[in-house]
Design a protein around this motif. Structure first.
Motif, short mmCIF file in Angstrom:
data_model
loop_
_atom_site.label_atom_id
_atom_site.label_comp_id
_atom_site.label_asym_id
_atom_site.label_seq_id
_atom_site.Cartn_x
_atom_site.Cartn_y
_atom_site.Cartn_z
N LEU A 111 0.83 -1.21 0.00
CA LEU A 111 0.00 0.00 0.00
C LEU A 111 0.86 1.26 0.00
CD1 LEU A 111 -2.69 -1.14 2.60
CD2 LEU A 111 -2.99 -0.92 0.12
N SER A 112 1.99 1.22 0.71
CA SER A 112 2.90 2.37 0.72
C SER A 112 3.48 2.61 -0.67
CB SER A 112 4.03 2.14 1.72
OG SER A 112 3.54 2.07 3.04
N ALA A 113 3.78 1.54 -1.37
CA ALA A 113 4.32 1.68 -2.73
C ALA A 113 3.32 2.37 -3.65
CB ALA A 113 4.71 0.31 -3.28
N SER A 259 3.60 -2.16 -18.69
CA SER A 259 3.03 -3.45 -19.09
C SER A 259 3.40 -4.53 -18.09
CB SER A 259 3.53 -3.83 -20.49
OG SER A 259 3.08 -2.90 -21.47
N TYR A 260 4.65 -4.52 -17.62
CA TYR A 260 5.04 -5.49 -16.59
C TYR A 260 4.16 -5.34 -15.35
CZ TYR A 260 9.34 -5.82 -19.38
OH TYR A 260 10.24 -5.99 -20.39
N LEU A 261 3.90 -4.10 -14.96
CA LEU A 261 3.05 -3.85 -13.79
C LEU A 261 1.63 -4.37 -14.03
CD1 LEU A 261 2.37 -2.64 -11.04
CD2 LEU A 261 2.12 -0.41 -12.17
N MET A 351 7.40 -4.26 -6.30
CA MET A 351 8.59 -4.09 -7.15
C MET A 351 8.24 -3.54 -8.54
SD MET A 351 10.87 -4.66 -5.05
CE MET A 351 12.25 -4.48 -6.18
N PRO A 352 7.21 -4.04 -9.22
CA PRO A 352 6.87 -3.43 -10.52
C PRO A 352 6.41 -1.97 -10.39
CG PRO A 352 5.92 -5.62 -10.36
CD PRO A 352 6.45 -5.28 -9.00
N ILE A 353 5.77 -1.63 -9.26
CA ILE A 353 5.36 -0.23 -9.06
C ILE A 353 6.59 0.65 -8.93
CG2 ILE A 353 4.31 1.38 -7.42
CD1 ILE A 353 2.17 -0.69 -6.87
N LEU A 354 7.54 0.25 -8.10
CA LEU A 354 8.77 1.04 -7.95
C LEU A 354 9.53 1.13 -9.26
CD1 LEU A 354 8.17 0.67 -4.85
CD2 LEU A 354 10.66 0.54 -4.55
N ASN A 355 9.57 0.03 -9.99
CA ASN A 355 10.26 0.02 -11.28
C ASN A 355 9.60 0.98 -12.27
OD1 ASN A 355 12.07 -1.10 -13.38
ND2 ASN A 355 10.18 -1.99 -14.19
#
Length: 497
Positions: A111-113, A259-261, A351-355
């Motif tokens: 949720l923080s991401a 797209s990965y996300l 991880m996909p969100i940060l990426n």
């Protein structure tokens, strides 16, 4: 994992998230800062409690952020720092409320991401100049108050509807959240009404009075008064978004990280649905509220005439994005609990969100073609003050090339050129009293004349002139009134715009 080790890991990761947010998206470092954001800083500097309850020039974006900033400014904090502190404070409190709603588990990191790392096109989720920062704070506050075990029913009956009207003041799209809230929790609300109806009416009445008072002093613009878009526009908006999603599925475009996300989110959704049917474990009321909010706000945005009038930008769907992804995380929490799967599921989302967020921040620029950017504005201010050996100056140019410089430095005032959008004229008199004027030609002048008449002043060009990142500028000096007549006689005909 032992509770102490888990707590240590959560706190350490939470701090890391905030550090990453701070150096990428906080007011102090955000490169995509523009004039829309700068208006909040300028409002806070000149906040008028009698009429500034909405963002200058609008009646749909509440001014909670500059209002808080003005309080800090009144006790001696400079305006830029004040607004930066407000941004960090609201996000910190919002993150804390999300952690409480997810019981301070590893799901809190997911949720923080979502909250701290906005992705394109929902790029301005945490920024000034947009409703989401204050709106999400109020929405989460209302839900947290409702679920707080230590708050009495009387206080809940008063505070929840009162905070609801504050959320609607921040953005009318908040109605989607409260419709979902009542649909899911209607039995609890009914019991609360029967037991504490006078407190509920008092909170609702006070909130409604404040909202109507704010609306009464706001500007009246025709485009804002029409709510529903024509059906062809609604269908066009919906079709464009479906096409955008399909393009993401096919990895078309230059942002494969989105797209990965998308695939990661669909995988989480699929795994949660499978677990739901196998275990028979239902989804929590909070999860359902978040999901319905995403669906209802998605529909309302497509129906909105403002969405159609503004060209149907995908960034308007920041609210559906935030609540849908948050619902996926909360839904996965409902189904997988605190077992070993939570580590995999949280990583699969976070991880996909940060990426997607950080890669876009490093690789792309948004809306900056022909506009001065934050770093360029800072360099230009320093250059003019140093080379011209002056203490302060006024900027005149297009909307997108003025207010940002004003917000970045106490030595600069800015007003738009004649004929361009001026949100509020209260700084006009002070700005025109300056001796030196930096003229930014983009969206205005083809060349810099030796003398320029603008905003009732006659200005003479100085030696300082340049072109920085497609932004053309030149320094002018006001011709004193006792020299105005001779100057006018020698001035060649000039088209001001």
């Amino acid at each position: 994992m032992k509770p102490r080790i888990q707590t240590f890991f959560l706190v350490l990761t939470g701090i890391l998230f905030f550090v990453l947010f701070f150096i990428h998206y906080s007011l102090w470092y955000f490169e995509e800062l523009n004039s829309d954001h700068a208006i909040h800083i300028l409002m806070a500097e000149r906040f008028d409690w009698a009429k500034d309850w909405y963002y200058w020039g609008q009646n749909r974006l509440g001014s909670f952020i500059p209002m808080l900033g003005s309080i800090l400014i009144a006790i001696g904090v400079d305006s830029f720092t004040a607004l930066g502190l407000v941004q960090v404070l609201l996000l910190g409190l919002s993150a804390f409320m999300l952690w409480r709603l997810s019981n301070f588990s590893y799901w809190s990191l997911g949720l923080s991401a979502v909250l701290l790392f906005p992705i394109y096109p929902f790029w301005m989720q945490d920024s000034l100049g947009h409703p989401y920062l204050a709106q999400f704070f109020f929405l989460l506050a209302s839900l947290s108050l409702f679920n707080a075990p230590r708050i009495s029913d009387s206080w809940k009956a008063f505070l929840v509807p009162f905070v609801a009207f504050l959320a609607i003041w921040s953005s009318e799209m908040s109605l989607a959240f409260f419709v979902a809230f009542v649909l899911v929790e209607h039995k609890v609300f009914w019991k609360l009404f029967l037991k504490r109806w006078h407190f509920l009416l008092l909170g609702s009445g006070l909130g409604l009075v404040l909202l109507l008072a704010a609306k009464n002093q706001a500007v009246k613009i025709k485009d804002y008064q029409t709510f529903l878009a024509p059906w062809p526009k609604v269908w066009e908006s919906f079709s464009q978004q479906i096409q955008s999603l399909w393009d993401l599925f096919l990895f078309e475009g230059n942002k494969p990280f989105n797209s990965y996300l998308l695939y990661a989110l669909f995988l989480v959704l699929l795994l949660s649905i499978i677990r739901r049917f196998r275990s028979g474990q239902s989804f929590s009321s909070i999860t359902v509220i978040f999901f319905l909010t995403a669906v209802l706000s998605f529909v309302l945005i497509h129906l909105s005439n403002w969405n159609a009038a503004m060209g149907m930008p995908l960034r308007y769907h920041t609210m559906p994005y935030f609540f849908m992804v948050s619902a996926l995380i909360l839904g996965a929490k409902d189904q997988f609990g605190n077992g070993w799967e939570q580590f995999f599921m949280v990583a699969l989302i976070a991880m996909p969100i940060l990426n997607a967020s950080l890669r876009f921040n490093h690789e792309f620029e948004t809306g900056a073609h022909g506009r001065i950017r934050r770093s360029g504005a800072e360099n230009l201010i320093a250059k003019v003050l140093a080379e011209a050996q002056i203490d302060h100056f006024t900027v005149i140019g297009s909307y997108w090339n003025t207010h940002l410089l004003d917000a970045l430095s106490p030595n600069v005032l800015a007003i738009t050129r004649e004929g361009d959008h001026m949100r509020d004229g209260r700084m006009m008199e002070e700005a025109l009293e300056a001796e030196y004027f930096l003229i930014i030609a983009n969206d205005w002048l083809d060349h810099f004349p030796k003398q320029l008449e603008e905003r009732g002043l006659l200005l003479r060009k100085q030696e300082l002139e340049g072109n920085s990142r497609e932004v053309r500028y030149a320094l002018y000096r006001k011709i004193p009134e006792n020299k105005l007549a001779p100057a006018m006689e020698s001035m060649a005909p000039q088209a001001g715009l």
